[in-house]
Enzyme design. Sequence first.
Site, short mmCIF file in Angstrom:
data_model
loop_
_atom_site.label_atom_id
_atom_site.label_comp_id
_atom_site.label_asym_id
_atom_site.label_seq_id
_atom_site.Cartn_x
_atom_site.Cartn_y
_atom_site.Cartn_z
N SER A 283 29.49 10.60 -38.51
CA SER A 283 28.33 11.41 -38.13
C SER A 283 27.85 12.21 -39.34
CB SER A 283 28.70 12.36 -37.00
OG SER A 283 29.54 13.37 -37.51
N LYS A 284 26.66 12.76 -39.20
CA LYS A 284 26.12 13.59 -40.25
C LYS A 284 27.06 14.76 -40.53
CE LYS A 284 22.84 16.97 -40.03
NZ LYS A 284 23.36 17.92 -41.02
N ARG A 285 27.66 15.26 -39.45
CA ARG A 285 28.58 16.39 -39.62
C ARG A 285 29.79 16.01 -40.49
NH1 ARG A 285 30.35 17.91 -34.47
NH2 ARG A 285 28.66 16.65 -33.65
N ASP A 288 28.68 16.38 -43.99
CA ASP A 288 28.62 17.79 -44.40
C ASP A 288 30.03 18.32 -44.68
OD1 ASP A 288 25.96 17.57 -43.88
OD2 ASP A 288 26.00 18.63 -41.96
#
Length: 527
Positions: A283-285, A288
């Site tokens: 996921s994008k998380r 990050d």
Amino acid sequence: MILDVSFPSPKLLFLRRMSHKKVRVRFAPSPTGGLHLGGVRTVLFNYLFARHHGGEFVLRIEDTDQTRYVPGAEEYIIECLRWCGLDADEGPHKGGPYGPYRQSERKALYRQYAEQLVASGHAYYAFDTPEELEAMRELEKSRGNHSPQYNQRIRRTMHNSLTLEAAEVKALLDKGTPHVIRIKMPEHAEVRFTDMIRGEVSFQTDIVDDKVLLKADGMPTYHLAVVVDDYLMKITHAFRGEEWLPSAPVHILLWKYLGWESSMPEWAHLPLILKPDGNGKLSKRDGDRLGFPVYAMNWLDPKTNELTQGFRERGFLPEAFVNMLAMLGWNDGSGQELFSLDELVQKFSIERVHKGGAKFDYEKAKWFNHQYIVKKDDAALATLFQPVLEEKGLHPDPAYTARIAGLVKERCHFVNEIWDHGFFFFTRPEKYDTDAVKPKWTAEKQAFFETWTAALNDLEDFTFHTLEEHFKQLAVEKNIKPGELQLPFRIMLCGGKFGPPVFVIAETLGKKETLERIKLGLAAIQA
Ligand code: GLU
């Protein structure tokens, strides 16, 4: 009783293969935000399949869910495709014979198909208000059903054309009562189909809810729109992420109920791209958290103003990004990892796409970028590096920049690292690692560099070979080991213990600059 609506039948499959239809594939994103690398891989597999079979690749914007629509997301998707070199043949940005290619612009054509399904008994009107739906959910939860769904059991208790008298339904419709149209999932049936990647897949219809097909505002839902548009746009093969697999039985039933069985595309549900540790979808998380991009390009969320860095802005070359993505779930069986786009088009086959998820490995992604940087022409690298120099107020001759790019690219994973490995070619050292020199500095060494300066002044052939030869010869004459002099020379030229071979640095800087730097370096050592 199990009603087997297995589909498509082997006979149908055979007939379809024999019909030699022109291959048409589509990428059908919803414009809701940044484009995840999994989405770009779906684009890539569509593109490769289409090109391999001499077919057509369509971009269709699935924007029927107005609540999730994000301004700018469509343009962003189109730009991502362009950057990757995977542009579609038809789409909202260039038109085509099956347009419009934005579902919101096709709104008027979906209702007739939903009505057709109601008429044939495969769908029904549902008049339940939001309050009624909420009450149903609360009641179900109080009875221990934690994920209540509008399904075969519940629909019998609700406010719809299956439970109401025909006259009442007509009256409600005549009055313009807000309503949706839902699919009537068959009871105790099994839907089977052959996925190009997974082989035979089957679903029990009892566990699938009665999905909304047409919303109260007249917009179709994704489920209806995807089937109608794949049919009208003559899509022959549908590639999409594995997360859509649970929706497949609904879509397959719709193809059947609308009477379009023989035109149904072949399905390929692509494996997920997994977190680096293999635990679940990337996921994008995760990006990050672990410090790597997940979106293709920078995405600025217009609602939150949050900027998410993309592969492009991180410094990935599109050809490296595309090659890396191709290998996430596919290989040609030979162990080869580097493929040009043309080679991928030639070699791609859906049979070699794995079923299992592919772990994303950022170090490997960097390795791909490194390989492409090394392969890239020096002048092209210089052009890509130009903005970095300009930002620093430097405007060297492009041919000089290209030469530097060629000298340091073996050490770079990203174009901007040309600066890290070669900044001293563009600016004089601001500080010198004199600690590495001073303790062993002697009057003899000082004398060597003074003589060397004079010798360089007279040297006509300022090439690294000649420089090295003279340097070593002079060292021998002065009775000093050349190795002990090369480090000080390097520090004078670039400030520290780094960089390409020192005589190559001198040749590249040229005589005038080399002499100037020896002078400044000597002063720093003596200071
Ligand atoms: N609109 C869906 C998405 O956003 C497309 C799924 C499909 O290709 O059927 O991914």
